[in-house]
Design a protein around this motif. Structure first.
Motif, PDB file in Angstrom:
ATOM      1  N   ALA D  35       0.850  -1.195   0.000  1.00 49.31           N
ATOM      2  CA  ALA D  35       0.000   0.000   0.000  1.00 49.31           C
ATOM      3  C   ALA D  35       0.880   1.238   0.000  1.00 49.31           C
ATOM      4  CB  ALA D  35      -0.893  -0.019   1.227  1.00 49.31           C
ATOM      5  N   ALA D  38       0.713   7.230   2.876  1.00 44.96           N
ATOM      6  CA  ALA D  38      -0.555   7.962   2.860  1.00 44.96           C
ATOM      7  C   ALA D  38      -0.402   9.414   2.398  1.00 44.96           C
ATOM      8  CB  ALA D  38      -1.191   7.909   4.233  1.00 44.96           C
ATOM      9  N   GLU D  58       3.295   9.943   6.127  1.00 42.83           N
ATOM     10  CA  GLU D  58       2.660   9.020   7.070  1.00 42.83           C
ATOM     11  C   GLU D  58       3.002   7.618   6.605  1.00 42.83           C
ATOM     12  OE1 GLU D  58      -1.447  10.150   7.137  1.00 42.83           O
ATOM     13  OE2 GLU D  58      -0.901  12.139   7.869  1.00 42.83           O
ATOM     14  N   SER D  60       3.206   3.742   5.497  1.00 42.79           N
ATOM     15  CA  SER D  60       2.352   2.889   4.675  1.00 42.79           C
ATOM     16  C   SER D  60       1.501   2.032   5.610  1.00 42.79           C
ATOM     17  CB  SER D  60       3.223   1.994   3.798  1.00 42.79           C
ATOM     18  OG  SER D  60       2.491   0.869   3.391  1.00 42.79           O
ATOM     19  N   PRO D  61       0.236   1.814   5.269  1.00 41.34           N
ATOM     20  CA  PRO D  61      -0.625   0.979   6.119  1.00 41.34           C
ATOM     21  C   PRO D  61      -0.037  -0.415   6.300  1.00 41.34           C
ATOM     22  CG  PRO D  61      -1.909   2.075   4.408  1.00 41.34           C
ATOM     23  CD  PRO D  61      -0.480   2.375   4.116  1.00 41.34           C
ATOM     24  N   ASP D  62       0.851  -0.821   5.392  1.00 41.17           N
ATOM     25  CA  ASP D  62       1.436  -2.154   5.495  1.00 41.17           C
ATOM     26  C   ASP D  62       2.557  -2.231   6.525  1.00 41.17           C
ATOM     27  OD1 ASP D  62      -0.163  -3.514   3.774  1.00 41.17           O
ATOM     28  OD2 ASP D  62       1.042  -3.039   2.002  1.00 41.17           O
ATOM     29  N   GLU D  63       2.963  -1.062   7.027  1.00 41.88           N
ATOM     30  CA  GLU D  63       4.089  -1.099   7.957  1.00 41.88           C
ATOM     31  C   GLU D  63       3.731  -1.835   9.253  1.00 41.88           C
ATOM     32  OE1 GLU D  63       6.736   2.152   8.155  1.00 41.88           O
ATOM     33  OE2 GLU D  63       7.202   1.826  10.257  1.00 41.88           O
ATOM     34  N   ALA D  64       2.493  -1.643   9.688  1.00 45.50           N
ATOM     35  CA  ALA D  64       2.058  -2.288  10.929  1.00 45.50           C
ATOM     36  C   ALA D  64       2.193  -3.799  10.810  1.00 45.50           C
ATOM     37  CB  ALA D  64       0.622  -1.895  11.246  1.00 45.50           C
ATOM     38  N   SER D  90      12.272   1.519   7.849  1.00 49.39           N
ATOM     39  CA  SER D  90      10.867   1.645   8.229  1.00 49.39           C
ATOM     40  C   SER D  90      10.785   2.223   9.636  1.00 49.39           C
ATOM     41  CB  SER D  90      10.190   0.275   8.191  1.00 49.39           C
ATOM     42  OG  SER D  90      10.815  -0.575   9.114  1.00 49.39           O
ATOM     43  N   THR D  93       9.892   8.588   9.427  1.00 48.17           N
ATOM     44  CA  THR D  93       8.903   9.248   8.571  1.00 48.17           C
ATOM     45  C   THR D  93       9.371  10.639   8.172  1.00 48.17           C
ATOM     46  OG1 THR D  93       7.798  10.129  10.505  1.00 48.17           O
ATOM     47  CG2 THR D  93       6.957   8.060   9.640  1.00 48.17           C
ATOM     48  N   SER D 119       5.648  -0.163  -3.246  1.00 49.80           N
ATOM     49  CA  SER D 119       4.380   0.535  -3.419  1.00 49.80           C
ATOM     50  C   SER D 119       4.492   1.539  -4.551  1.00 49.80           C
ATOM     51  CB  SER D 119       4.028   1.272  -2.124  1.00 49.80           C
ATOM     52  OG  SER D 119       4.845   2.418  -2.015  1.00 49.80           O
ATOM     53  N   THR D 122       4.137   8.142  -3.818  1.00 52.17           N
ATOM     54  CA  THR D 122       3.205   9.167  -3.364  1.00 52.17           C
ATOM     55  C   THR D 122       3.928  10.500  -3.472  1.00 52.17           C
ATOM     56  OG1 THR D 122       2.395   7.565  -1.780  1.00 52.17           O
ATOM     57  CG2 THR D 122       1.661   9.833  -1.500  1.00 52.17           C
TER      58      THR D 122
END
Lengths: 206, 274, 200, 388
Positions: D35, D38, D58, D60-64, D90, D93, D119, D122
């Motif tokens: 992903a 953001a 911000e 990436s939602p995949d980082e979690a 990772s 930011t 990804s 962005t």
């Protein structure tokens, strides 16, 4: 002339160094970068001065065959060999310069300072006295820290390290901080005097 | 003139002999006392441990052989920790005498962790200029160190990719034997360029750095050989520092005893006078 | 082989210096003079390779950064101090260096050792240690206050201040002892271990 | 047996999965498996001299899920192609681009990279860097600097104009007369050691002022004064100072330049030399005033062992403990400078000392006020004192 120009140099350079802290923009920032780079080079020349003095003093001693001139020969020999090997063939590990550094310089300089352990021991026995309440307090704090910071202290009493940590963290920090703030103010006033030319001792007595 | 006075004027050479033996004997016949880790060392350990893999750490070898027994074991232990956490380590020195010591520590630790020069670590060498140099590093690292210690241009080193100035450094570790050292790094790298600064110093200067610890201007501190021994304990690798702690213990006891006896004489002497 | 010779030389020099503890003697004097020469030579080589070559010689003569002529001249002026007649010219370079360091210290000390330290002393009194710390800093500062006679409350506070200073000095004392002993341990480890091979 | 079969089944089931999901193998390198980041913001780095842009994003939602290993940061001049600028691991930011040209418009882009692929980029909105004329984070420092400098300069001026500036009594100074007096009674010399630094050290300078006072006393009492020094320049200055004091006392005939001599520049060599003088000449009073290092305890110990009254003063903190425990009186840190200002009556020294006192008073007031406010739950003073 001999005084005015140096005073002007100090004033300008000193002010730029202060002003650049507040003004990051180009002319000031650039000037400051430039001065910095120059300073590094000039600093390096100071060593020539030191070595020049050394050669002068010891060359003289050999020339006049003063008492102990043999030691001076040894001194100049060490100096010459280190300079020739270092400038001629480089200083990286593996070079002869590095070999000499590691087997001559390292052991001798460490041993010079290791001598102090002996002198501290003898001074402890012969001179460090609790001559008044202040000195008493100092020695007590010293003993607690010395016990608390080695494994033996913990083996003797579990609380020694805790006490030592507390001394370091609280009263030591407070005392040191008071000294630091005082010194900082001293530095501010001395620097200010030097920059403004009120203090001129660094330019020599004449 | 009583016995006290006589004893207090004992030949210094006897005292020298006693302290020499107090250090030598425990080295030859170790006791193996347990080492307790102090909070500042713990904090230093945590500061490195928390960094994500690949973070850039700058280590400055600002010491010389005279302080080697204290700072060199720290140097090895800290580099090992960085390598164990897969951090990228950039070495440099404000003291010329520190370069070969740092180099040696790099080589020992790199062998243990299979790290390669230029990829995982680099030694930029020494540059004169003290505080001025640190401040310049805040503007540009390659400008101050166009080549590394071995003569390779920085742009050819993979580890230096994306490292332009101190701003790209995640943590500065200073091994500090005096001036210039951790104070200067704290003032300029920390104070002006907002990089985290931590490190180790000689025991002589450790007390005066505690205010920086309390104010959190430095992230952690190893003080002297004991600090190094603590870090070796944290890394579970007993080294020269931990090996010296028995001797350190006995020597401290002897010195305390000397102070006590000396003061006892003074006390008795004063009583006699009164 | 070379390493063995090196270790023997190092060990003998170490013993020569330690011989000073018995009394001042020619062996010590030899080691002392050799040491001064070697360390000065060490610095010269190092500065040549790491400062002079990459920061002055190469950029000035190979990359054409002509402005570097100025520090070159100031550097040479510094060296003129060796010759008493024109020694005064070195004042220009000294003035430059002193100007840089004064300006720099003025700001950095004020920030790091004064303002930052004052800020770190603005503590919440939820912990007894914080109270002690603040009282210690204040009373210590009072001791170094020279504009008023130390009498009455001020005198009492100054007295408290000197006690804090003494505890801090005690800590320094303890740590200095520790440092010196550590250096001796390092030397002993070398003599007993690297040289004689008695340590494991 | 059983286990083997189970794993075989598992393998058979899972094997096509990566292909199906489009990750791994030859596909993964090019496809967009992660992903995107953001939101990417790029701004001119504040409070600097230009040439720098700060990029924030911000995660990436995949980082979690632990799929992201690094982020790549790209830059393009307006209309140009994106070029890889750098990478961070990772969890980070922020990236500071220190290589921008002021005034040029740039667009930045961030890409998440993982084992499984990467990804999409962005992008940020266009941004350009420029320099600032004043670092607003440092307003507080400017204020402090101005106030303290003004106080120092004003007091120096006042002192020069002949204004009387009060300085409290310094205990160690009173002891000077006592010590010289005792040496006179015992018919033994007085030894003065001005530290091991050169004349460019302010502590040596302070030491010279005190030497003047001591010399004046020995001239009055007709006692021998010995001054062994470690630097040749210090020797000539010390000779001047002592000569002048003897002249003032009306006893120029008693001045002996040979008593003020240079030993050696070497630290331990000097200490050994002074030790020798102490043991041979047995001075009754010893003054140690100046900048001392490791040799301090060697000197103080020998002085103690010959039973002399010892008065020391230094601003070298690490050596103070040894002086305090081995000497009868010690001038601690700034007291050395205060003593020198007091004795010399130099307007610039007196004025500085006063100015520094003003600084101390201000800092003490801030601490008291700040602590009160902190405890009442107000944090603005702490924030105000935070330097940037």
């Amino acid at each position: 002339m001999r005084r005015q120009i140096p005073l002007a140099i100090t004033l300008v350079v000193g002010l730029v160094m202060v002003v650049q802290y507040f003004v990051p923009h180009k002319p000031v920032g650039n000037l400051y970068d430039l001065f910095n780079t120059w300073a590094i080079v000039i600093f390096a020349f100071a060593i020539v001065l030191g070595v020049g003095n050394l050669i002068k003093i010891h060359g003289d001693r050999i020339y006049r065959l003063e008492r102990g001139w043999g030691y001076s020969v040894l001194l100049l020999l060490g100096l010459t060999v280190m300079i020739i090997t270092g400038i001629g063939w480089g200083i990286e590990p593996g070079t002869s310069f590095f070999y000499l550094y590691w087997h001559l310089y390292v052991p001798m300089s460490s041993t010079m300072f290791a001598l102090l352990a002996f002198f501290i021991a003898s001074a402890s026995y012969r001179a460090f006295r609790a001559r008044n309440f202040e000195a008493f307090l100092l020695l007590i704090s010293a003993v607690l820290v010395m016990l608390g910071r080695v494994p033996m202290g913990k083996a003797l009493w579990g609380q020694f390290p805790v006490i030592a940590d507390w001394i370091m963290k609280v009263p030591n920090t407070a005392g040191q901080r008071a000294i630091m703030i005082g010194i900082a103010l001293g530095v501010v006033s001395t620097s200010l005097r030097i920059i403004l030319g009120i203090e001129r001792a660094h330019l020599g007595g004449e | 003139m009583g016995m006290g006075k006589k004893l207090s004027q004992i030949d210094r050479r006897i005292i020298f002999l006693v302290i020499g033996l107090a250090v030598a004997l425990p080295l030859l016949f170790p006791i193996g006392l347990q080492i307790r880790v102090s909070e500042p060392a713990q904090r230093m350990y945590k500061a490195i441990d928390q960094l994500p893999p690949g973070s850039k750490v700058l280590i400055s070898f600002d010491y010389d052989p005279t302080t080697m027994p204290e700072l060199y074991p720290m140097n090895i232990a800290l580099v090992r920790h960085c390598f164990a956490k897969d951090l990228k380590v950039i070495g440099m020195a404000l003291w010329p005498t520190g370069v070969p010591l740092g180099e040696e520590a790099f080589e020992i630790a790199a062998k243990d962790y299979g790290k390669s020069y230029g990829q995982d670590y680099v030694n930029l060498g020494y540059k004169a200029g003290d505080i001025v140099l640190i401040s310049n590093l805040g503007k540009s690292i390659p400008q101050q160190f166009p080549i590394d210690f071995r003569g390779t241009p920085l742009e050819e080193l993979p580890i230096m990719k994306g490292v332009r100035s101190l701003k790209n450094i995640d943590l500065v570790i200073d091994l500090s034997a005096g001036f210039p050292g951790i104070v200067e790094w704290t003032m300029i790298a920390g104070g002006r360029h907002h990089v985290k600064v931590g490190g180790g110093c000689t025991a002589v200067s450790a007390p005066s750095y505690y205010p920086y610890l309390q104010s959190k201007q430095i992230v952690g501190l190893l003080g002297g050989m004991k600090g190094a021994a603590e870090y070796e304990t944290l890394m579970n690798a007993r080294g020269a520092a931990a090996g010296g702690m028995d001797a350190q213990s006995i020597a401290h006891l002897v010195i305390i005893l000397f102070i006590f006896i000396g003061n006892l004489f003074m006390f008795l002497g004063n009583k006699g006078k009164a | 082989m070379a390493d063995t010779i090196g270790i023997w030389v190092a060990a003998l020099l170490t013993l020569f210096i330690f011989s000073f503890l018995y009394k001042d003697n020619p062996l010590y004097k030899m080691a002392e003079h050799l040491f001064i020469g070697v360390s000065a030579g060490y610095w010269v080589s190092y500065l040549y390779q790491n400062v002079f070559k990459p920061n002055l010689y190469n950029p000035l003569f190979h990359q054409g950064k002509l402005l570097l002529i100025i520090p070159l001249i100031l550097g040479l002026m510094m060296v003129m101090r060796l010759f008493p007649k024109i020694g005064w010219i070195s004042r220009w370079s000294i003035a430059f260096i002193v100007g840089i360091t004064s300006g720099y210290y003025l700001i950095t000390y004020l920030q790091t050792n004064a303002v930052d330290q004052v800020r770190a002393s603005l503590l919440n009194f939820s912990q007894i240690n914080n109270i002690i710390l603040v009282v210690g800093v204040l009373s210590g500062l009072i001791y170094f206050f020279f504009s008023a006679e130390h009498r009455g409350v001020l005198g009492g506070t100054a007295k408290l201040g000197i006690w804090f200073l003494m505890v801090a000095f005690g800590a320094s004392f303890g740590y200095t002892v520790m440092a010196r002993i550590s250096l001796l341990i390092g030397r002993m480890q070398f003599l007993l271990g690297d040289w004689l091979g008695l340590l494991h | 047996m059983n286990r083997l079969r189970k794993s075989e089944i598992l393998l058979a089931v899972l094997f096509p999965l990566p292909l199906f999901l489009g990750i791994g193998g030859a596909y993964g390198q090019d496809s967009l498996a992660l992903a995107p980041v953001a939101k990417v913001t790029a701004v001119d780095t504040p409070n600097d001299g230009g040439g720098s842009i700060t990029v924030d994003w911000e995660v990436s939602p995949d980082e979690a899920a632990g799929k992201v290993t690094t982020y790549h940061i790209f830059r393009a001049s307006e209309g140009g192609e994106f070029q890889l600028l750098g990478e961070v691991s990772s969890g980070v930011t922020k990236y500071v681009d220190e290589g921008t040209r002021d005034g040029t418009k740039y667009i930045y882009a961030v890409q998440a990279i993982g084992k499984e692929g990467k990804s999409a980029l962005t992008k940020s909105s266009p941004v350009w860097s420029r320099g600032q004329w004043f670092n607003t984070q440092r307003t507080n420092m400017l204020l402090v600097l101005l106030v303290i400098s003004a106080a120092i300069l004003l007091y120096i001026r006042k002192a020069r104009a002949g204004g009387k500036l009060f300085i409290r009594k310094i205990a160690g100074l009173d002891a000077v007369d006592e010590a010289v007096g005792r040496a006179t009674e015992m018919g033994k010399p007085v030894l003065f050691i001005p530290g091991i630094m050169d004349m460019d050290d302010i502590q040596t300078i302070a030491g010279m002022t005190i030497l003047g006072r001591v010399a004046r006393k020995t001239a009055d009492y007709e006692t021998t004064l010995r001054v062994p020094v470690c630097r040749s320049v210090v020797m000539s200055v010390a000779q001047e100072v002592v000569k002048e004091a003897y002249l003032d006392a009306g006893r120029p005939d008693a001045y002996d330049a040979n008593k003020i001599n240079y030993l050696t520049d070497d630290q331990f060599g000097y200490a050994a030399g002074v030790d020798g003088i102490m043991l041979r000449e047995k001075p009754a009073a010893i003054f140690l005033m100046g900048h001392f290092f490791a040799e301090s305890l060697i000197l103080a110990e020998t002085g103690f062992s010959i039973g002399a009254i010892q008065i020391a003063g230094t601003a070298e903190i690490s050596q103070l403990p040894f002086f305090i425990t081995a000497c009868d009186y010690t001038l601690i840190g700034e007291e050395l400078f205060a003593a020198s200002a007091y004795l010399s009556g130099e307007p610039r020294l007196l004025g500085s000392l006063k100015g520094q006192d003003v600084g101390k008073a201000i800092f003490m007031a801030i601490i008291i006020l700040g602590v009160i406010l902190e405890n009442l739950g107000y944090h603005f003073l702490t924030a105000l004192m935070t330097t940037g």
